[in-house]
Design an enzyme around this catalytic site. Structure first.
Site: not given
Length: 588
Positions: A522-525
């Site tokens: 859940w660390h999309y950017h």
């Protein structure tokens, strides 16, 4: 020698100071958790006037938006628009033992909205005041000093901004048996030195911070609104922004001057900037919604916008480009003895670009055991973390089958935990596109996991470190000696989640394991990156009075978990904006 931008809490007697401060913060957290803040400035959007005026309009009350709004409200009027509701009073958000319940809730009122990338990996985005800090696993860790330097940030203000955040939401986790064994196993595996407890990002093994206090109560970016000036801020909940409004006169640059939003009943409202050359609209809606909103407002690739009948304000082909998600792969280790329930507390920061972390025990998703609600916490198929099938085979039917199989497991199957690796960066990137003109619907996003060979090699190297941890002396009490790594990789019959899919060949390469079991952490950017869509002051290139301040501007994910840096960035840029305005407003 440490550079002047580096917080020294991780070394020498500063560790003792840090531990003492953490104890004070624990007590502070206990006091905070006893009573949720009663924000007089927070209202349902249905109560908003049809037209209103502010100095700043912030779209998105998430991890960056809350600290940004709180800061700007000290001197100016601020409207903070959040499409979700309040996190307070919802045990699925506030209680550590219920982690995963919000992520598995697929109702329209859930604080989490599921999306599936074109790669086939199931993911989630926040829909609540406080943003991702309300639904994540809670790990709190700063960015590396070289990240700060490359971003061009002022080191002193960065540290001050981190501390401002930490005074409200950061705590020392209670490191018990499983996490201690993983920590000691990392040291045996050569992930050294032992950096003790620190918020800093330093190569080696450390205990990081957490946003859960000692009673297991979550503290979020929404708590940072306690810093706000109540007379200078208005927060509207269930306010879905549909469009940024621009003025375009002749050949001058487009000027952002307002937004349109709808409340929970579908009624339309407009909010405008007060007349003033320095007033601005700031988008802080996250890596999916920020580029999505720019496109819906006419700023984006012209051909793509025209295909959706959107009037082009500015042809900006880089909006939605550079999307990345840090891949996660994990190994479940069944334990012969009971283990505590824990989320991420310990991390091994390797020299080759992989981060090793762990969680343990059964999370009950808000229900008392024994119950069909039991699961493996952050590795449950209920929240889409189904790695027994390759990404594009993770259908709703497959998830339902995995949940049913999990519910039928013997209690002994839930003794154990996961050791995971997350790759740094990553180098692999993709893109985001609109699917329709509804801002509440998910856009289409592709992350291209492991497209770059270096990302795949980092995953393989991380799995090898996990093998060493499992086989270490420190971890022996939590290991069945009869289970080798190949057995752990290939067993699926008894443990229907998060293990290697069966293949016809007798053994599967670690490269294939990484590809088949890839999940999100859940660390999309990306999507509105600095130097491509915004400048180093986060102003959108080619238009006036518009900034983007959130994780969509990152080229790489900072540290082992981005939430600390996203909250810091909200505070940091709020202070920067205030300082610049106050300096310009002084009499000459």
């Amino acid at each position: 020698m440490k550079d002047k931008y580096h917080n020294t809490m991780g070394f020498g007697w500063w560790r003792l100071v840090g531990a003492a401060l953490a104890g004070i913060l624990f007590f502070h957290g206990l006091c905070l958790s006893e009573k949720a803040p009663n924000y007089s400035f927070t209202h349902e959007a249905t109560s908003a006037p049809e037209v209103s005026y502010y100095d700043y309009i912030i779209v998105g009350g998430g991890t960056a938006g809350c600290p940004l709004a709180a800061t700007l409200s000290q001197n100016y009027t601020v409207l903070l628009l959040e499409r979700g509701g309040s996190p307070y009073g919802n045990p699925n958000i506030t209680d550590l033992a219920a982690f995963g319940a919000a992520l598995s809730d697929l109702s329209p009122k859930s604080p989490s909205q599921r999306f599936i990338s074109e790669d086939g990996v199931i993911n989630a985005r926040a829909r609540v005041l406080g943003g991702g800090s309300c639904i994540n696993a809670g790990f709190y860790s700063r960015a590396a000093t070289d990240y700060v330097s490359k971003a061009g940030w002022d080191g002193q203000l960065v540290n001050e901004s981190y501390r401002w955040v930490e005074n409200k939401v950061a705590f020392l986790p209670p490191v018990r048996q499983w996490q201690s064994a993983v920590r000691d196993g990392l040291l045996e595996a050569g992930v050294v030195p032992n950096n003790g407890f620190t918020y800093d990002h330093i190569n080696g093994t450390k205990v990081g911070g957490t946003i859960f206090d000692r009673d297991g109560h979550r503290h979020t970016a929404a708590d940072l609104l306690e810093y706000a000036n109540p007379s200078g801020i208005t927060v509207l909940l269930h306010a879905s922004v549909h469009k940024i409004l621009f003025r375009i006169k002749g050949k001058s640059r487009p000027l952002a001057h307002g937004v349109t939003f709808r409340d929970a009943l579908g009624m339309k409202h407009r909010a405008y900037l007060k007349i003033g050359s320095k007033n601005e609209i700031i988008v802080s809606s996250g890596a999916l919604a920020s580029p999505q909103l720019l496109m819906l407002s006419g700023v984006g690739p012209s051909q793509h916008l025209k295909a959706h009948n959107i009037t082009v304000v500015l042809d900006q082909p880089l909006v939605g480009q550079g999307m990345s998600d840090n891949s996660m792969n994990a190994i479940f280790v069944p334990s012969p003895v009971p283990v505590e329930v824990s989320l991420i507390q310990v991390v091994g920061i390797t020299s080759f670009g992989s981060y090793i972390e762990a969680s343990s025990g059964e999370n009950f998703a808000g229900t008392a055991p024994p119950s069909p609600g039991r699961d493996f916490g952050m590795f449950s198929p209920k929240i889409g973390q189904l790695s027994t099938l390759p990404p594009k085979q993770r259908t709703p039917e497959a998830i339902a089958k995995a949940v049913e199989a999990m519910s039928a497991l013997d209690d002994a199957a839930f003794r154990g935990g996961f050791i995971l690796e997350k790759i740094m960066g990553p180098l692999s990137t993709g893109h985001l596109q609109l699917q329709n003109r509804n801002p509440n619907d998910n856009p289409s996003v592709t992350f291209n996991y492991f497209k770059e060979p270096e990302d795949l090699q980092r995953c393989v190297n991380g799995i090898k470190v996990i093998e060493t941890i499992i086989e270490s002396k420190s971890f022996s009490q939590f290991r069945y000696d009869s289970l080798s790594l190949p057995a752990l990789l290939n067993m699926t019959a008894s443990f229907p989640v998060n293990l290697l899919p069966k293949h016809n060949n007798a053994s599967t390469s670690l490269e294939q394991f990484c590809k088949d079991t890839v999940m999100t952490i859940w660390h999309y950017h990306g999507g509105c990156q600095v130097g491509r869509v915004v400048d180093h002051d986060y102003k959108v290139l080619g238009v006036d009075a518009l900034r983007v301040i959130d994780g969509s501007t990152f080229n790489y994910s900072p540290g082992t978990n981005p939430q600390a840096t996203v909250m810091m960035l909200g505070r940091y840029m709020g202070v920067r904006i205030l300082s610049e305005r106050l300096a310009n407003d002084k009499p000459k």
